[in-house]
Design a protein around this motif. Structure first.
Motif, PDB file in Angstrom:
ATOM      1  N   ASP A 100       0.813  -1.218   0.000  1.00 18.89           N
ATOM      2  CA  ASP A 100       0.000   0.000   0.000  1.00 18.89           C
ATOM      3  C   ASP A 100       0.848   1.270   0.000  1.00 18.89           C
ATOM      4  O   ASP A 100       0.390   2.321  -0.450  1.00 18.89           O
ATOM      5  CB  ASP A 100      -0.926   0.016   1.222  1.00 18.89           C
ATOM      6  CG  ASP A 100      -1.974  -1.085   1.164  1.00 18.89           C
ATOM      7  OD1 ASP A 100      -2.251  -1.573   0.052  1.00 18.89           O
ATOM      8  OD2 ASP A 100      -2.513  -1.451   2.227  1.00 18.89           O
ATOM      9  N   SER A 101       2.057   1.190   0.524  1.00 15.05           N
ATOM     10  CA  SER A 101       2.896   2.386   0.633  1.00 15.05           C
ATOM     11  C   SER A 101       3.484   2.826  -0.701  1.00 15.05           C
ATOM     12  O   SER A 101       4.001   3.938  -0.812  1.00 15.05           O
ATOM     13  CB  SER A 101       4.036   2.135   1.628  1.00 15.05           C
ATOM     14  OG  SER A 101       4.823   1.025   1.217  1.00 15.05           O
ATOM     15  N   VAL A 102       3.409   1.980  -1.732  1.00 15.81           N
ATOM     16  CA  VAL A 102       3.974   2.318  -3.041  1.00 15.81           C
ATOM     17  C   VAL A 102       3.022   3.256  -3.774  1.00 15.81           C
ATOM     18  O   VAL A 102       1.836   2.962  -3.934  1.00 15.81           O
ATOM     19  CB  VAL A 102       4.229   1.047  -3.876  1.00 15.81           C
ATOM     20  CG1 VAL A 102       4.654   1.417  -5.294  1.00 15.81           C
ATOM     21  CG2 VAL A 102       5.298   0.188  -3.211  1.00 15.81           C
ATOM     22  N   LEU A 103       3.556   4.392  -4.224  1.00 15.16           N
ATOM     23  CA  LEU A 103       2.751   5.389  -4.928  1.00 15.16           C
ATOM     24  C   LEU A 103       2.880   5.280  -6.442  1.00 15.16           C
ATOM     25  O   LEU A 103       1.946   5.606  -7.168  1.00 15.16           O
ATOM     26  CB  LEU A 103       3.162   6.799  -4.491  1.00 15.16           C
ATOM     27  CG  LEU A 103       2.933   7.154  -3.022  1.00 15.16           C
ATOM     28  CD1 LEU A 103       3.488   8.543  -2.730  1.00 15.16           C
ATOM     29  CD2 LEU A 103       1.463   7.090  -2.666  1.00 15.16           C
ATOM     30  N   ALA A 104       4.040   4.859  -6.928  1.00 11.95           N
ATOM     31  CA  ALA A 104       4.262   4.790  -8.372  1.00 11.95           C
ATOM     32  C   ALA A 104       5.342   3.765  -8.669  1.00 11.95           C
ATOM     33  O   ALA A 104       6.292   3.614  -7.902  1.00 11.95           O
ATOM     34  CB  ALA A 104       4.669   6.155  -8.924  1.00 11.95           C
ATOM     35  N   VAL A 105       5.178   3.071  -9.779  1.00  9.19           N
ATOM     36  CA  VAL A 105       6.177   2.124 -10.260  1.00  9.19           C
ATOM     37  C   VAL A 105       6.783   2.693 -11.534  1.00  9.19           C
ATOM     38  O   VAL A 105       6.058   3.047 -12.468  1.00  9.19           O
ATOM     39  CB  VAL A 105       5.563   0.737 -10.532  1.00  9.19           C
ATOM     40  CG1 VAL A 105       6.591  -0.188 -11.173  1.00  9.19           C
ATOM     41  CG2 VAL A 105       5.044   0.127  -9.236  1.00  9.19           C
ATOM     42  N   VAL A 106       8.096   2.799 -11.557  1.00  7.41           N
ATOM     43  CA  VAL A 106       8.788   3.399 -12.696  1.00  7.41           C
ATOM     44  C   VAL A 106       9.176   2.343 -13.722  1.00  7.41           C
ATOM     45  O   VAL A 106       8.953   2.504 -14.916  1.00  7.41           O
ATOM     46  CB  VAL A 106      10.041   4.164 -12.228  1.00  7.41           C
ATOM     47  CG1 VAL A 106      10.791   4.749 -13.425  1.00  7.41           C
ATOM     48  CG2 VAL A 106       9.651   5.264 -11.258  1.00  7.41           C
ATOM     49  N   GLN A 168      -5.347   0.382  -7.058  1.00 11.80           N
ATOM     50  CA  GLN A 168      -5.500  -1.051  -7.302  1.00 11.80           C
ATOM     51  C   GLN A 168      -4.485  -1.867  -6.523  1.00 11.80           C
ATOM     52  O   GLN A 168      -4.740  -3.016  -6.170  1.00 11.80           O
ATOM     53  CB  GLN A 168      -5.329  -1.360  -8.797  1.00 11.80           C
ATOM     54  CG  GLN A 168      -6.536  -1.070  -9.660  1.00 11.80           C
ATOM     55  CD  GLN A 168      -6.311  -1.517 -11.094  1.00 11.80           C
ATOM     56  OE1 GLN A 168      -5.253  -1.279 -11.677  1.00 11.80           O
ATOM     57  NE2 GLN A 168      -7.296  -2.170 -11.670  1.00 11.80           N
ATOM     58  N   ASN A 169      -3.311  -1.264  -6.289  1.00  8.43           N
ATOM     59  CA  ASN A 169      -2.197  -1.982  -5.661  1.00  8.43           C
ATOM     60  C   ASN A 169      -1.836  -3.243  -6.437  1.00  8.43           C
ATOM     61  O   ASN A 169      -1.512  -4.279  -5.858  1.00  8.43           O
ATOM     62  CB  ASN A 169      -2.514  -2.336  -4.203  1.00  8.43           C
ATOM     63  CG  ASN A 169      -2.696  -1.112  -3.339  1.00  8.43           C
ATOM     64  OD1 ASN A 169      -3.764  -0.891  -2.775  1.00  8.43           O
ATOM     65  ND2 ASN A 169      -1.665  -0.285  -3.239  1.00  8.43           N
ATOM     66  N   CYS A 191      10.525   1.851  -7.787  1.00  7.40           N
ATOM     67  CA  CYS A 191       9.263   2.506  -7.452  1.00  7.40           C
ATOM     68  C   CYS A 191       9.490   3.629  -6.449  1.00  7.40           C
ATOM     69  O   CYS A 191      10.576   3.775  -5.878  1.00  7.40           O
ATOM     70  CB  CYS A 191       8.263   1.492  -6.891  1.00  7.40           C
ATOM     71  SG  CYS A 191       8.837   0.619  -5.418  1.00  7.40           S
ATOM     72  N   TYR A 192       8.449   4.419  -6.257  1.00  6.88           N
ATOM     73  CA  TYR A 192       8.442   5.474  -5.246  1.00  6.88           C
ATOM     74  C   TYR A 192       7.501   5.057  -4.121  1.00  6.88           C
ATOM     75  O   TYR A 192       6.362   4.663  -4.368  1.00  6.88           O
ATOM     76  CB  TYR A 192       7.989   6.804  -5.845  1.00  6.88           C
ATOM     77  CG  TYR A 192       9.044   7.463  -6.699  1.00  6.88           C
ATOM     78  CD1 TYR A 192       9.966   8.343  -6.144  1.00  6.88           C
ATOM     79  CD2 TYR A 192       9.128   7.196  -8.060  1.00  6.88           C
ATOM     80  CE1 TYR A 192      10.935   8.945  -6.923  1.00  6.88           C
ATOM     81  CE2 TYR A 192      10.096   7.793  -8.848  1.00  6.88           C
ATOM     82  CZ  TYR A 192      11.002   8.670  -8.272  1.00  6.88           C
ATOM     83  OH  TYR A 192      11.966   9.257  -9.045  1.00  6.88           O
ATOM     84  N   ARG A 193       7.997   5.173  -2.893  1.00  3.18           N
ATOM     85  CA  ARG A 193       7.241   4.736  -1.723  1.00  3.18           C
ATOM     86  C   ARG A 193       7.168   5.881  -0.718  1.00  3.18           C
ATOM     87  O   ARG A 193       8.144   6.588  -0.487  1.00  3.18           O
ATOM     88  CB  ARG A 193       7.937   3.523  -1.094  1.00  3.18           C
ATOM     89  CG  ARG A 193       7.252   2.956   0.128  1.00  3.18           C
ATOM     90  CD  ARG A 193       7.958   1.683   0.588  1.00  3.18           C
ATOM     91  NE  ARG A 193       9.324   1.937   1.012  1.00  3.18           N
ATOM     92  CZ  ARG A 193      10.192   0.977   1.363  1.00  3.18           C
ATOM     93  NH1 ARG A 193       9.820  -0.291   1.295  1.00  3.18           N
ATOM     94  NH2 ARG A 193      11.407   1.287   1.747  1.00  3.18           N
ATOM     95  N   LYS A 194       5.981   6.064  -0.144  1.00  2.56           N
ATOM     96  CA  LYS A 194       5.830   7.133   0.838  1.00  2.56           C
ATOM     97  C   LYS A 194       6.496   6.743   2.153  1.00  2.56           C
ATOM     98  O   LYS A 194       6.509   5.568   2.540  1.00  2.56           O
ATOM     99  CB  LYS A 194       4.354   7.462   1.058  1.00  2.56           C
ATOM    100  CG  LYS A 194       3.486   6.307   1.510  1.00  2.56           C
ATOM    101  CD  LYS A 194       2.028   6.731   1.570  1.00  2.56           C
ATOM    102  CE  LYS A 194       1.112   5.555   1.908  1.00  2.56           C
ATOM    103  NZ  LYS A 194      -0.310   5.946   1.896  1.00  2.56           N
ATOM    104  N   LEU A 195       7.046   7.735   2.815  1.00  2.00           N
ATOM    105  CA  LEU A 195       7.722   7.498   4.085  1.00  2.00           C
ATOM    106  C   LEU A 195       6.701   7.184   5.174  1.00  2.00           C
ATOM    107  O   LEU A 195       5.632   7.797   5.233  1.00  2.00           O
ATOM    108  CB  LEU A 195       8.541   8.723   4.487  1.00  2.00           C
ATOM    109  CG  LEU A 195       9.730   9.083   3.592  1.00  2.00           C
ATOM    110  CD1 LEU A 195      10.417  10.330   4.124  1.00  2.00           C
ATOM    111  CD2 LEU A 195      10.722   7.937   3.504  1.00  2.00           C
TER     112      LEU A 195
END
Length: 272
Positions: A100-106, A168-169, A191-195
């Motif tokens: 759930d903490s992942v905001l974007a996948v590069v 969607q996760n 990916c980018y993950r929120k702290l």
């Protein structure tokens, strides 16, 4: 000044900024929790200090590869003019769940090791014949050749197309899972993950976050008082929640504009 290091101390900081201890702040604890969560969500969504770029690895299993080859239940579409005409659609379950903490996948990096090739591979022959001695051979030719081979690999083989939606996760990987992957293979996901503020407690001491959360709580305070606007209290004091509400709106607008101009990453940083 007490430095907030948890959600509870952060809430107290925001309330003191609004005057707690001198005046009553008419906001319930649940409302404060909601506004702090809203501020944290906005902070992680738009502030470059609220996220981190990480590389997550996931090991595939035989059961998972088989599941990603199967189809979800069929969806039937009916023609709007002639209801006797229908069509069934299937969607492959070629996805893996994402935290759930992942905001974007590069990007999903290839899992093959290009350094371990057979004797007849051009890379192996290049190292064997041209790079036996770095002191007498220019590395420029080697670098240019490797770049050219990588370009050919990108054009002829390409990368796996991916799709990811935050809500969607699910990370969809459009590949032939049975042919391209084996049991035990790894996927390396950039990916980018929120702290997580419960782990990195210094997030609660961010200057922007403190100001933004305080403005949100102030807006809630003004909204609560506006329901009693014009009511005269003991001593002749009249409530004026609309003024507090409007002041908070102006502060929030200014802070969000400041976010866009000074703290937000380029728009295309999530594009992969």
């Amino acid at each position: 000044m007490a430095v907030p290091t948890s959600k509870s101390t952060f809430k107290e900081y925001c309330l003191r900024a609004l005057g707690k201890g001198v005046i009553d702040i008419n906001v319930s604890d649940d409302q404060i929790d909601d506004r702090v969560d809203e501020a944290l969500q906005y902070f992680s969504k738009y502030h470059y200090d609220g996220i981190e770029r990480v590389y997550l690895k996931h090991q595939l299993t035989t059961a998972e590869i088989a599941r990603m080859r199967s189809n979800e239940s069929a969806v039937t579409a009916t023609d709007k003019v002639d209801s006797s005409i229908t069509a069934d659609f299937l969607q492959q379950e070629n996805y893996i769940p994402i935290p759930d903490s992942v905001l974007a996948v590069v990007k999903v990096y290839p899992v093959t090791d290009k350094l371990t090739q057979n004797l007849f591979d051009v890379r192996y022959q290049l190292r064997l014949n041209d790079l036996y001695d770095f002191s007498s051979t220019s590395i420029i030719h080697y670098e240019m050749t490797m770049r050219h081979l990588d370009f050919l690999d990108h054009i002829l083989t390409g990368e796996y197309p991916i799709d990811f939606k935050e809500h969607q996760n699910r990370l969809y990987i459009h590949a032939d899972m049975e042919k391209d992957f084996n049991n035990g293979d790894f996927l390396l996901i950039e990916c980018y993950r929120k702290l997580d503020p419960t782990v990195y407690t210094d997030v609660f001491d961010d200057m922007y976050l403190k100001r933004y959360a305080t403005a949100l709580i102030k807006k809630q305070w003004g909204a609560n008082l506006s329901k009693f606007n014009g009511v005269q209290m003991l001593g002749g004091v009249t409530m004026n929640g609309e003024t507090i509400y409007q002041q908070a709106l102006d502060e929030i607008t200014r802070l969000e504009e400041e976010m866009k101009l000074g703290f937000e990453l380029p728009v295309n940083y999530m594009v992969g």
